[in-house]
Enzyme design. Structure first.
Site, PDB file in Angstrom:
ATOM      1  N   GLU A  87       0.830  -1.201   0.000  1.00  0.00           N
ATOM      2  CA  GLU A  87       0.000   0.000   0.000  1.00  0.00           C
ATOM      3  C   GLU A  87       0.868   1.255   0.000  1.00  0.00           C
ATOM      4  OE1 GLU A  87      -3.040  -0.194  -0.565  1.00  0.00           O
ATOM      5  OE2 GLU A  87      -3.480  -2.299  -0.106  1.00  0.00           O
ATOM      6  N   CYS A 148      -7.188  -1.971   8.028  1.00  0.00           N
ATOM      7  CA  CYS A 148      -5.816  -1.948   7.496  1.00  0.00           C
ATOM      8  C   CYS A 148      -5.428  -0.525   7.132  1.00  0.00           C
ATOM      9  CB  CYS A 148      -5.697  -2.876   6.286  1.00  0.00           C
ATOM     10  SG  CYS A 148      -5.907  -4.614   6.747  1.00  0.00           S
ATOM     11  N   HIS A 172      -0.966  -5.799   2.119  1.00  0.00           N
ATOM     12  CA  HIS A 172      -2.106  -6.718   2.083  1.00  0.00           C
ATOM     13  C   HIS A 172      -1.664  -8.034   1.438  1.00  0.00           C
ATOM     14  CE1 HIS A 172      -5.412  -3.578   2.645  1.00  0.00           C
ATOM     15  NE2 HIS A 172      -5.791  -4.590   3.400  1.00  0.00           N
TER      16      HIS A 172
HETATM   17  N1  PCA Z   1      -7.953  -6.928   6.492  1.00  0.00           N
HETATM   18  C1  PCA Z   1      -8.886  -5.870   6.747  1.00  0.00           C
HETATM   19  C2  PCA Z   1      -8.789  -5.610   8.229  1.00  0.00           C
HETATM   20  C3  PCA Z   1      -8.066  -6.766   8.795  1.00  0.00           C
HETATM   21  C4  PCA Z   1      -7.482  -7.469   7.648  1.00  0.00           C
HETATM   22  O1  PCA Z   1      -6.693  -8.417   7.682  1.00  0.00           O
HETATM   23  C5  PCA Z   1      -8.640  -4.645   5.862  1.00  0.00           C
HETATM   24  O2  PCA Z   1      -8.259  -4.822   4.706  1.00  0.00           O
HETATM   25  O3  PCA Z   1      -8.831  -3.525   6.312  1.00  0.00           O
END
Ligand code: PCA
Length: 220
Positions: A87, A148, A172
């Site tokens: 990200e 996240c 992610h």
């Molecule tokens: N993914 C979620 C929150 C926790 C996770 O593992 C997200 O993409 O915000």
């Protein structure tokens, strides 16, 4: 005496639709890798965040306070990820119900916070290093508006006011890794990455940050 640089990792627990969050397996295994390596040149520490608006925020604040990290990288999962999704931007926005069936206290993360913050880990270099290991990786401009994105936003806000010189970022991972079956019985189309691959990539990412922090890996 100067202390060895510290890198803080976080992972998330379950949330609606994801009963086992592979980010916690990846971070646990990555920690084990560094413990086995046993270098005194680098501290790698990890905290598991509940996927809950209030608890995630206070747990992250406590972990940042306790570790005083030189770099911070959060890990979580996304249904849109087929590999490492590094990200690059955090948005001052919060939405959706958490693991406790609660909505965020407000639609912004910080009332007077800036609209966007840019991740400060070297996202381009990370993606090319991961690809050099033959791992699927890409940069992303949209971390979502769930937890996240929130921990990236809060991590960057914290880093702004303290000495997190090695950067702050978020990655992610796919909700399901190849050969690592969770509640979803069928492998997700397009995900070729295994748990071992994800750990190898996380280790490479940390080594890259450690290099930037001047950690000498000779002999490890
Ligand atoms: N993914 C979620 C929150 C926790 C996770 O593992 C997200 O993409 O915000």
């Amino acid at each position: 005496m100067n202390r060895a640089p510290t890198i803080l990792l976080t992972a998330f627990g379950p949330f609606p639709g994801v009963s086992q969050n592979v980010s916690s397996d990846v971070v646990k295994r990555t920690m084990q890798h560094f413990a086995d390596r046993g270098t005194s040149e680098l501290n790698v520490t990890a905290t598991l965040l509940p996927t809950e608006w209030r608890a995630a925020t206070t747990t992250l604040a406590g972990a940042l306070e306790a570790a005083r990290p030189d770099a911070y990288v959060g890990f979580g999962v996304s249904r849109k990820a087929c590999g490492f999704v590094v990200e690059t931007l955090a948005r001052n926005a919060a939405a959706s119900v958490d693991a406790n069936k609660q909505m965020p206290p407000q639609s912004q993360i910080l009332s007077r916070g800036v609209r966007y913050q840019t991740a400060t880990i070297p996202t381009r270099r990370i993606v090319s290093e991961l690809r050099a290991l033959n791992l699927p990786a890409r940069r992303s401009l949209n971390a979502g508006s769930y937890l996240c994105n929130t921990v990236l936003y809060l991590g960057l806000a914290h880093a702004n006011g303290s000495a997190v010189r090695g950067g702050c970022g978020f990655v992610h991972l796919p909700t399901q890794l190849a050969g690592h079956e969770t509640d979803a019985k069928t492998p997700i189309a397009g995900v070729r990455m295994s748990l071992d691959d994800a750990v190898a990539g996380a280790v490479r990412l940390i080594d890259l940050l450690a290099d930037d922090l001047g950690v000498n890996r000779a002999g490890t």
